[in-house]
Design a protein around this motif. Structure first.
Motif, short mmCIF file in Angstrom:
data_model
loop_
_atom_site.label_atom_id
_atom_site.label_comp_id
_atom_site.label_asym_id
_atom_site.label_seq_id
_atom_site.Cartn_x
_atom_site.Cartn_y
_atom_site.Cartn_z
N VAL A 1 0.67 -1.09 0.01
CA VAL A 1 -0.03 0.02 0.04
C VAL A 1 1.05 1.37 0.06
N LYS A 2 1.91 1.23 1.06
CA LYS A 2 2.89 2.38 0.88
C LYS A 2 3.74 2.21 -0.10
N GLU A 3 4.34 1.15 -0.33
CA GLU A 3 5.65 1.03 -1.16
C GLU A 3 5.30 1.06 -2.73
N SER A 4 4.22 0.47 -2.95
CA SER A 4 4.11 0.24 -4.60
C SER A 4 2.45 0.80 -4.99
N VAL A 5 1.68 0.84 -4.32
CA VAL A 5 0.43 1.21 -4.74
C VAL A 5 -0.22 2.43 -4.19
N TRP A 6 -0.17 2.75 -3.18
CA TRP A 6 -1.02 4.17 -2.74
C TRP A 6 -0.28 5.25 -2.07
N GLY A 7 1.24 4.91 -1.93
CA GLY A 7 1.99 5.97 -1.46
C GLY A 7 1.84 7.43 -1.70
N TYR A 8 1.54 7.52 -2.93
CA TYR A 8 1.34 9.01 -3.47
C TYR A 8 0.44 9.78 -3.13
N MET A 9 -0.58 9.03 -2.47
CA MET A 9 -1.94 9.46 -2.05
C MET A 9 -1.72 10.25 -0.55
N PHE A 10 -0.39 10.06 0.08
CA PHE A 10 -0.35 10.54 1.49
C PHE A 10 0.90 11.50 1.15
N ASN A 11 0.69 12.82 1.33
CA ASN A 11 1.44 13.91 1.28
C ASN A 11 3.07 13.48 1.71
N GLU A 12 3.10 12.85 2.65
CA GLU A 12 4.37 12.53 3.46
C GLU A 12 5.27 11.82 2.57
N TYR A 13 4.68 10.86 1.50
CA TYR A 13 5.37 9.93 0.67
C TYR A 13 5.30 10.34 -0.64
N PHE A 14 4.57 11.40 -0.98
CA PHE A 14 4.64 11.92 -2.67
C PHE A 14 5.94 12.98 -2.64
N LYS A 15 6.66 12.46 -3.69
CA LYS A 15 7.97 13.00 -3.81
C LYS A 15 7.87 13.55 -5.36
N PRO A 16 8.32 14.77 -5.56
CA PRO A 16 8.53 15.30 -7.01
C PRO A 16 9.64 14.34 -7.74
N GLU A 17 9.31 13.34 -7.94
CA GLU A 17 10.23 12.47 -8.61
C GLU A 17 9.13 11.69 -9.79
N TYR A 18 9.41 12.15 -10.93
CA TYR A 18 8.19 11.76 -11.84
C TYR A 18 8.90 10.80 -12.85
N GLU A 19 7.91 9.87 -13.35
CA GLU A 19 8.43 9.01 -14.35
C GLU A 19 8.33 9.85 -15.86
N LEU A 20 9.41 10.14 -16.27
CA LEU A 20 9.42 10.78 -17.29
C LEU A 20 10.07 10.34 -18.64
N GLU A 21 10.42 9.00 -18.51
CA GLU A 21 11.28 8.38 -19.76
C GLU A 21 10.22 8.67 -21.01
N ASN A 22 10.58 9.01 -22.07
CA ASN A 22 10.08 9.28 -23.49
C ASN A 22 8.85 10.29 -23.17
N ALA A 23 8.98 11.23 -22.41
CA ALA A 23 7.91 12.15 -22.25
C ALA A 23 8.49 13.47 -22.68
#
Ligand code: GLU
Length: 550
Positions: free
Chosen positions: A429-451
Motif C-alpha cells: 500500500v505504501k511502497e508500490s500502490v498508494w504511497g503517493y496519496m499520502f503527502n508525506e510519501y509523495f516526492k516530486p520524482e516523476y516517471e519521465l522516460e520518453n515524455a
C-alpha cells in the motif's frame, strides 16, 4: 545375558511402562476420526514447510471429527533458539489455526496427554528405554562420538545422529553385564542403541497415505535412541510420544521418509500399534543455478512464515495458496465455489500432492490480489491498520490521522464489478500502490522516460487554470477533451491514428501528463477519483510542484 538385570543397572529408578499406558488410555473417538499433531523443533521462526504440514494436520483432524495437538520437540538443546515456541504459537494464532491440546503461551499446557514438551518427558522415555533393554532390544553404547561429529551434524541435522558410525555393528553390542557394570562404575556416559533385527537384503511393503504403496528396505542400523545427555533422539521420542498421545496419523516432511524403516522397527520392538504416515512433499524452488532445492529458512525469505506476517499478506491468501500446493483438487473446488470460505473445503490426505511443489511468488501474489480486491475498503483498512500498527508504526500514524481519507483512498476502484487487483500484501500500500496519496510519501520524482517535458508542462500549466474541482466525472472529462483540442491533441482517436503527425498526441497522452503531475507515475487507478480524494488544494499544489520541479 540377563537383560532384566542390565535394564535395572541402566535405569534403576524407571517406573513400569504400565503406569503410562494406564495414564494415557486410547482415545474414544468415532471410527475414521484422525488424531494428528504438529511437532516442530524450537529452532527459530516457523518454516513454511512446517506450516504447510500444520495446515494439513488441522484440516484432517477437523474433517474427520478427530483432534489435533501441538507438541514441542525440544530434545536437541544445541539447536534451540529462544522464543521459538512462543513464535510458533503466535504464528498459529495469527493464521487462525487452533489446536485442541498442547503447549500454550507462558509454558502452560492444555490436554490430558501431556506433558507436550519433550524435555519434560524424560521419566516416560526412561521407562520405555528400560523396557527395550529388558526385552533384549536395546543396549548401552559407550563409544565416543567422532571428533567432527558436530560439524557433520550441522550439515545433516538430527537424522544423522541416528545413523552415525553405523556401517559396522557397534562394538558395544556384545558387552557383557560385567563390562557394562565396570564402565558404569567409572561414570562413563552411555547412549542407548536399538538392537536391530532387520536384514538390509530384505524389503517389505508399506502404504504411505501420500505416496501410496511402496517397497521399503528393512532397517538394520542400531540407531541411537537416547543420547548420552539422557535426552531421546527424534526416532525414539516420536515412537513413544505418538504412541502415548494416541496419534493415528503422522503427517511430516518427506525428509523423514528415509528413516521410516527404523521408526517402524522401533514401534514393533516396543509392541506399539503402528500409526499411519503421510510424508508430505517439500516445498521447493529453483535456485540460482537452475537446480531444484528445498526452500530454506536461512537462505530464502519465503522459507519463514515471519516474512509473510511482516510484509502483511492476509492470512487467507497464504492459506489459499498453500492449499493449491497441498491438495490436488483444491483449485477445482475453488473454481466451483468461488464464494465459499476456506474452512468449507474438504481436505483429503490422499489428495496431498506427492511430488515436490514449487513455491511461486507470482501465483501467491495473484491469489492474494484477487482476495484483497474483493474486500471492502473498510476491511482493507482494518487489515492495513492491524499490520501497520505492528510493523510500520510511522505509516500507522499517517493512515490513522484521517481514517476517512485513508478509506477513501482504499476505496478507489474498489467495490465495483471489476475491482482493481493491485495490492498483494499490506506493505504494498505504501511502497508500490498508494504511497503517493499520502503527502508525506509523495516526492516530486516523476516517471519521465520518453515524455516531452515542454508539452507536459504546457498541459499542466493550462489545466491548472481551468481545473474545477466541482466537476462531475463527465464534466471533468469534457473539460480535458476541450483543452486537449485547443492545445493540438487529437480528441478523436481514429483521426489520430490516421494522421498522427498532425497532433502532439491524443487525449490519453494528456491524461498521462495530468497523471504524472498528480501521482508521479504513468499508470494509476482512476484519475478522476484520485483528484477527488486528494482534494482541490492538494491537486493544485501538485500541479505547481511539477511546474517548479522539472
Ligand atoms: N521435530 C520434527 C521436525 O521439526 C517433527 C517431525 C514430525 O512431525 O514428526 O521436523
Amino acid at each position: 545375558m540377563d537383560y532384566n538385570k542390565l535394564a535395572d543397572l541402566l535405569y534403576p529408578t524407571a517406573v513400569n511402562t504400565d503406569v503410562w499406558e494406564n495414564k494415557y488410555p486410547k482415545r474414544e473417538l468415532k471410527t475414521g476420526a484422525e488424531v494428528t499433531r504438529f511437532a516442530p523443533s524450537p529452532t527459530g521462526s516457523l518454516h513454511i514447510g512446517h506450516f504447510f504440514q500444520c495446515l494439513c494436520d488441522s484440516y484432517i483432524a477437523k474433517s474427520t471429527g478427530g483432534l489435533f495437538f501441538f507438541r514441542v520437540e525440544d530434545t536437541d538443546k544445541k539447536r534451540e533458539v529462544e522464543g521459538s515456541v512462543d513464535n510458533a504459537i503466535n504464528t498459529l494464532e495469527k493464521f487462525g489455526i487452533f489446536y485442541d491440546e498442547g503447549v500454550m503461551k507462558n509454558g502452560e499446557e492444555k490436554g490430558e496427554y501431556g506433558p507436550y514438551l519433550q524435555s519434560a518427558r524424560t521419566e516416560i522415555y526412561r521407562s520405555y528405554a528400560k523396557k527395550l533393554v529388558a526385552s533384549g532390544r536395546a543396549y548401552p553404547c559407550f563409544c565416543e562420538k567422532p571428533e567432527n561429529f558436530e560439524e557433520v551434524k550441522e550439515k545433516r541435522q538430527e537424522q544423522l545422529e541416528e545413523n552415525f558410525a553405523l556401517q559396522q555393528k557397534d562394538p558395544c553390542r556384545d558387552l557383557s553385564l560385567e563390562e557394562v557394570e565396570q564402565k558404569l562404575s567409572q561414570n562413563k556416559p552411555f547412549a542407548l542403541r536399538l538392537k536391530s533385527l532387520g536384514d538390509p537384503e530384505k524389503s517389505f511393503k508399506f502404504k504411505d497415505e501420500v505416496k501410496g504403496e511402496r517397497e521399503i528396505r528393512e532397517n538394520s542400523k542400531d540407531i541411537i535412541l537416547i543420547k548420552s545427555d539422557g535426552l531421546p533422539v527424534y526416532a525414539f521420542a516420536h515412537a513413544v510420544d505418538d504412541h502415548l498421545m494416541r496419534t493415528t496419523l503422522v503427517i511430516r516432511g518427506e525428509e523423514w521418509y528415509p528413516s521410516l524403516a527404523s521408526h517402524l522397527e522401533l514401534f514393533d520392538a516396543m509392541g506399539f500399534e503402528r500409526v499411519k504416515y503421510a510424508h508430505n512433499p517439500v516445498i521447493s524452488k529453483i535456485d540460482e543455478n537452475g537446480g531444484k532445492r528445498k526452500i530454506s529458512k536461512r537462505k530464502d525469505k519465503e522459507g519463514n512464515m515471519a516474512y509473510f506476517i511482516e510484509t502483511g499478506y492476509p492470512v487467507n491468501s497464504i492459506k489459499e495458496y498453500l492449499l493449491t500446493l497441498a491438495n490436488s483438487n483444491f483449485e477445482i473446488w475453488r473454481r466451483q465455489n468461488p464464494e465459499k470460505s476456506l474452512e468449507e473445503f474438504e481436505f483429503k490426505a490422499e489428495k496431498i500432492t506427492s511430488s515436490n511443489p514449487m513455491f511461486d511468488f507470482a501465483k501467491l501474489n495473484d491469489i492474494s490480489k484477487t482476495i484483497i480486491s474483493k474486500m471492502t475498503a473498510e476491511e482493507v483498512y482494518q487489515e492495513l491498520s492491524r499490520w501497520a500498527s505492528e510493523f510500520d508504526k510511522e505509516f500507522f500514524e499517517v493512515i490513522s490521522r484521517d481514517e476517512n481519507y485513508t478509506k477513501a483512498v482504499l476505496n478507489i476502484d474498489r467495490e465495483t464489478p471489476k475491482p482493481r487487483k493491485d495490492i498483494a500484501k499490506m506493505s504494498d500500500v505504501k511502497e508500490s500502490v498508494w504511497g503517493y496519496m499520502f503527502n508525506e510519501y509523495f516526492k516530486p520524482e516523476y516517471e519521465l522516460e520518453n515524455a516531452n517535458v515542454e508539452n507536459l508542462k504546457e498541459v499542466v500549466a493550462t489545466y491548472t487554470n481551468i481545473y474545477n474541482h466541482a466537476d462531475t466525472k463527465d464534466e471533468w472529462f469534457a473539460r480535458i477533451k476541450e483543452m486537449s483540442g485547443g492545445l493540438g491533441y487529437a480528441v478523436d482517436n481514429k483521426e489520430f491514428k490516421a494522421n498522427p503527425e498532425k497532433f502532439k498526441g491524443n487525449v490519453a497522452l494528456v491524461c498521462e501528463y495530468i497523471r504524472i503531475a498528480l501521482t508521479g507515475r504513468k499508470n494509476s487507478p482512476d484519475l478522476y477519483s484520485i483528484s477527488q480524494v486528494l482534494g482541490e488544494n492538494e491537486v493544485k499544489r501538485r500541479f505547481e510542484l511539477l511546474l517548479k520541479s522539472i
